[in-house]
Write a protein that holds these residues in place. Sequence first.
Motif, short mmCIF file in Angstrom:
data_model
loop_
_atom_site.label_atom_id
_atom_site.label_comp_id
_atom_site.label_asym_id
_atom_site.label_seq_id
_atom_site.Cartn_x
_atom_site.Cartn_y
_atom_site.Cartn_z
N HIS A 350 0.83 -1.21 0.00
CA HIS A 350 0.00 0.00 0.00
C HIS A 350 0.87 1.25 0.00
CE1 HIS A 350 -2.88 3.06 1.42
NE2 HIS A 350 -3.79 2.29 0.86
N TYR A 351 1.95 1.22 0.74
CA TYR A 351 2.86 2.37 0.78
C TYR A 351 3.37 2.69 -0.62
CZ TYR A 351 6.93 5.21 2.06
OH TYR A 351 7.85 6.24 2.16
N ASN A 352 3.73 1.67 -1.38
CA ASN A 352 4.21 1.88 -2.75
C ASN A 352 3.11 2.45 -3.64
OD1 ASN A 352 6.66 0.85 -1.93
ND2 ASN A 352 6.32 -1.17 -2.82
N LEU A 353 1.92 1.90 -3.51
CA LEU A 353 0.80 2.36 -4.34
C LEU A 353 0.51 3.84 -4.13
CD1 LEU A 353 -1.70 -0.63 -3.92
CD2 LEU A 353 -0.65 0.10 -6.06
N VAL A 354 0.56 4.28 -2.89
CA VAL A 354 0.21 5.66 -2.57
C VAL A 354 1.35 6.62 -2.91
CG1 VAL A 354 -0.33 7.24 -0.68
CG2 VAL A 354 -1.47 5.02 -0.82
N ASN A 355 2.56 6.21 -2.59
CA ASN A 355 3.69 7.12 -2.76
C ASN A 355 4.30 7.10 -4.16
OD1 ASN A 355 4.42 8.36 0.08
ND2 ASN A 355 3.79 6.25 0.43
N GLN A 356 3.92 6.12 -4.97
CA GLN A 356 4.33 6.08 -6.37
C GLN A 356 3.09 5.93 -7.24
OE1 GLN A 356 7.69 3.22 -6.82
NE2 GLN A 356 7.76 3.23 -4.59
N ARG A 357 2.13 6.76 -6.97
CA ARG A 357 0.79 6.63 -7.57
C ARG A 357 0.85 6.64 -9.10
NH1 ARG A 357 -5.02 7.26 -6.39
NH2 ARG A 357 -5.93 7.20 -8.46
N GLU A 358 1.54 7.59 -9.69
CA GLU A 358 1.56 7.69 -11.14
C GLU A 358 2.17 6.46 -11.78
OE1 GLU A 358 3.32 11.27 -12.50
OE2 GLU A 358 1.87 12.58 -11.51
N GLN A 359 3.26 5.97 -11.21
CA GLN A 359 3.92 4.79 -11.75
C GLN A 359 3.00 3.58 -11.69
OE1 GLN A 359 7.68 3.69 -9.86
NE2 GLN A 359 7.17 1.53 -10.09
N TYR A 360 2.35 3.38 -10.55
CA TYR A 360 1.52 2.20 -10.39
C TYR A 360 0.24 2.31 -11.20
CZ TYR A 360 4.42 -0.34 -7.14
OH TYR A 360 5.43 -1.08 -6.59
N GLN A 361 -0.34 3.49 -11.28
CA GLN A 361 -1.55 3.63 -12.09
C GLN A 361 -1.25 3.33 -13.56
OE1 GLN A 361 -3.97 6.97 -11.23
NE2 GLN A 361 -5.34 6.65 -12.97
N ALA A 362 -0.13 3.83 -14.04
CA ALA A 362 0.24 3.57 -15.43
C ALA A 362 0.52 2.08 -15.64
CB ALA A 362 1.47 4.40 -15.81
N GLY A 363 1.23 1.46 -14.67
CA GLY A 363 1.56 0.04 -14.80
C GLY A 363 0.35 -0.86 -14.73
N ILE A 364 -0.56 -0.57 -13.81
CA ILE A 364 -1.78 -1.39 -13.67
C ILE A 364 -2.64 -1.25 -14.92
CG2 ILE A 364 -3.92 -1.65 -12.37
CD1 ILE A 364 -2.36 -0.72 -9.88
N SER A 365 -2.81 -0.03 -15.40
CA SER A 365 -3.64 0.19 -16.58
C SER A 365 -3.05 -0.53 -17.80
CB SER A 365 -3.77 1.69 -16.87
OG SER A 365 -4.41 2.35 -15.80
N LYS A 366 -1.73 -0.45 -17.94
CA LYS A 366 -1.09 -1.13 -19.08
C LYS A 366 -1.26 -2.63 -18.97
CE LYS A 366 3.24 -1.56 -21.66
NZ LYS A 366 3.10 -3.03 -21.78
N ARG A 367 -1.10 -3.19 -17.80
CA ARG A 367 -1.24 -4.62 -17.61
C ARG A 367 -2.65 -5.08 -17.99
NH1 ARG A 367 0.40 -9.69 -18.13
NH2 ARG A 367 -0.58 -11.09 -16.63
N VAL A 368 -3.66 -4.35 -17.55
CA VAL A 368 -5.05 -4.72 -17.87
C VAL A 368 -5.32 -4.56 -19.36
CG1 VAL A 368 -7.46 -4.07 -17.51
CG2 VAL A 368 -5.92 -4.26 -15.56
N ASN A 369 -4.81 -3.49 -19.95
CA ASN A 369 -5.00 -3.31 -21.39
C ASN A 369 -4.28 -4.39 -22.20
OD1 ASN A 369 -6.73 -1.06 -21.47
ND2 ASN A 369 -5.01 0.32 -21.04
N ASP A 370 -3.12 -4.83 -21.71
CA ASP A 370 -2.42 -5.93 -22.38
C ASP A 370 -3.26 -7.21 -22.35
OD1 ASP A 370 -0.29 -4.31 -22.94
OD2 ASP A 370 0.99 -5.07 -21.32
#
Length: 852
Positions: A350-370
């Motif tokens: 959770h700490y990573n998700l909140v403090n690196q929000r842009e990185q994780y949002q981009a990574g999660i979205s790309k994974r789902v789109n893949d």
Amino acid sequence: MKRKHVLILSLLLLALNLSAAKHSATFPLGTYANIRNSFPFFWENREELFRHMELLGYNAAIVETDAKDPDLPGMFEIMDRHGLDAVMNDYSWSNDVKSSFHYATSALSSANYNRFEAEFAGEADIKPGDHYDSFYWYASHKDQDPKRVGSVLADPKASYGHSWFVARGETPGYAYTDLKYRWMNKWGGYSRVGKAWWVYQTNAPSFKDQYFRIRYRFKITNLQPGLTAADTLLTFSPSGFQVEKGAYLKSPVGLKHQRPETGSIVNQETHFTVGDLKTTSTADGYVTVELKLPYTELLAAKLLSPDLDNNPATEQSYMVMKLENLNPRLWWHGKCDLYLDYIEYEDQMHYNLVNQREQYQAGISKRVNDLNHMSKGNLAGIYTFDEPYQGQLQSYGLIEDMLKNTKIDIFTATYDYTYRQMVIDKAKDLSYDHIENFLKSAEPSIIATDIYPISPDLNWNEAPAGEDSYLFLQNTLDVKLHKEYYKAKLYAAKEPTRKFYPIVQTFGRWGVIGKDAQWTSWIRPPLATQKMLNYFPLCYGVDGIFHYRVQSYQDEAEIGDHCAMTALRSKGTYGKPRIDRITYQAIQETNPKVELYGSILKQYKWLDTEAILSTGTKSKNPAKVGLAGLRVERSKGLYEGYIQIGYFVNANSEPAVMAVNRRTNYFQPGEIKDPKLVPPDRFEDYFPQAAPQTLLLEFSKEANQNFGYPAYTDPADGSLYLPVNGVIAVSIPAGEARLLQMISSLPETLNGKMSISGKAMAQGDLKLDKKAKLILKEDSRLILKPGSTLVITEKAQLLVEGELELQPGARIIVHGNLIDKGRIMASEDAIIYQRPVKRGFWQKLFGKKTKP
């Protein structure tokens, strides 16, 4: 050309989300398949399993993938051929942040975060009514050992408008102690918080740089005169209770931790001094102290473990670890005024998700789109961490928010895992409700409850006396299914984008307790009971339904889960899938009707749901759907009634009633006296079906005014239900269902004038009497059922401006006037003229008579 462009656009939209998925577009009807290509049994049998899902009538399935998946596009293709959309549970994981597997949603949605308002020190309200609110499920009890010092104080700058206040001069003591449930449990004590935090095994096995964080937010004033910078004001001493043989040990273990600003590990206590206060002061006086507990220290303290069931003999989890218990104890030294606002728990994920929000949002979205691009347009949704506990509730909402731009739905199952344990109000039969907490913490767009009511301790025939009365089958359906379905539906109905996907029990678990083989957690539902469970959610106007589960494993003694299909598992080898006749038959017979009814009801507005007995109802619900009353006709059986009714109305103010007969199977003791001991192959001997029940419905004056001669039709078989002496009788076999749509019909003899709008049906020998006039308006469609005869007597008139359909064997005998301004669908010999055709001036001008 324009039409082609519209079609292409529509196909693109269909591929984007669950509401418009290729196969489940109209009404998602899915099952937990849990098929994963990397598992040999599934790889060898996936074609056969998906074929059976098609035969069972499913249009979607929850499947899995991981980092070792050899052929995910192939699985999508097989599913597509069998008419199935995929809801993907992505178990892929990599510690490498550059890998797409690092952003797999199953792992990330297991992230833990909680905020505990410090002022909750017992069951009493802090704000009016929060005593009943499952969102505030925790407390550090003032009167428990160790006891707390202090009291609640209104504080507008605190997060909940209150702080836990301790005034200088009081005896030093704990300002915060151990986390427990806020309410007393049914055994007479306060339960410690356990099972709330499941930590994903990131960066295993070293767990380097993996921490569980505790933060304390507080304000200090009114220091004791003469203090030096070295004087201690507060001491933080996080600790936890280990579990041994299923019980917490009596003494806690202290935990090594570190302060972020120093980076050094301290033994078990961190002291907050006057000097610390001066260096961390803020404008509003509130400061935050963070302690970092390394996963390695939690593991060494035997508080964090992959042994999820506390049984060393069973296989440990390779994915997650359970944090048995953790308490943020805080000792106040009596040298200041303390305003304690809240305490936060947060794991590394959770700490990573909140403090690196842009990185994780981009990574999660790309994974789902893949994943979507690998599909055949049949990726229907993403399934996240299954059945989240309190620690994951907020994280679910965070992941959903990150995925909102993908336009792909996400959901997970949620169940009340502490069912009836923590008692909020015994008189009102209220207990902590985990599903309610999930709704408030996560605010999900899709709520998917998995409440499984058919359990070994059920009484099938009557209600036990006293507090166990809820164990009667019908009472259990009320307090488990109806109660939770109702709340979930109310939640979904508040926003047009929200959906409700109940998860229906379609399995039982056969095992051994002591020396006896028996149903251990859930009984596989008997045939009529299984049908009832499948239909039951329709009374709530649900947006889709999923079943748990379709396939499972058993050993030679049939120990294991029993569902539609099973496979023999022996010494690491697996046999071919086998059909379980009872469950397979129930699903195969009900799914087509469930999908049909569900898709129709999505066009209606849900009004309410209730159970009807032979005494009828005292509610105002029937009046909302054109009924003066309804009740269940008295009949033979150990009990009667319990027909579940859903009330609906569509945009044209046309009512509908969804009726499900809850009286299904009885238990008939013989050689075996206890239902939970009945083996899977003896169900027909011990669980006979109840006789059908008849639902009696009486139309209101408003219905007669609006529909002329109202009736009901069931779209599943086209049956027509007509009133007899003002009452309609609908027979419903055990566990079966009827969708009753109110329509217009015709009396045996029509005198005077009658107009019909919308859908209408008629059957039998019918007559338009002398000078009668029947008008089918432009928006109408009248169907004459097979074998029916409509006689238009001399000087009577039938004016068709809409549609008139004569089904096979139906006919119209015309002595009077049949005027066709719309469309008549009939065979050439279905309309019989028995007098010469006369055409007057006005008829020639405004309409032609249909020629013989």
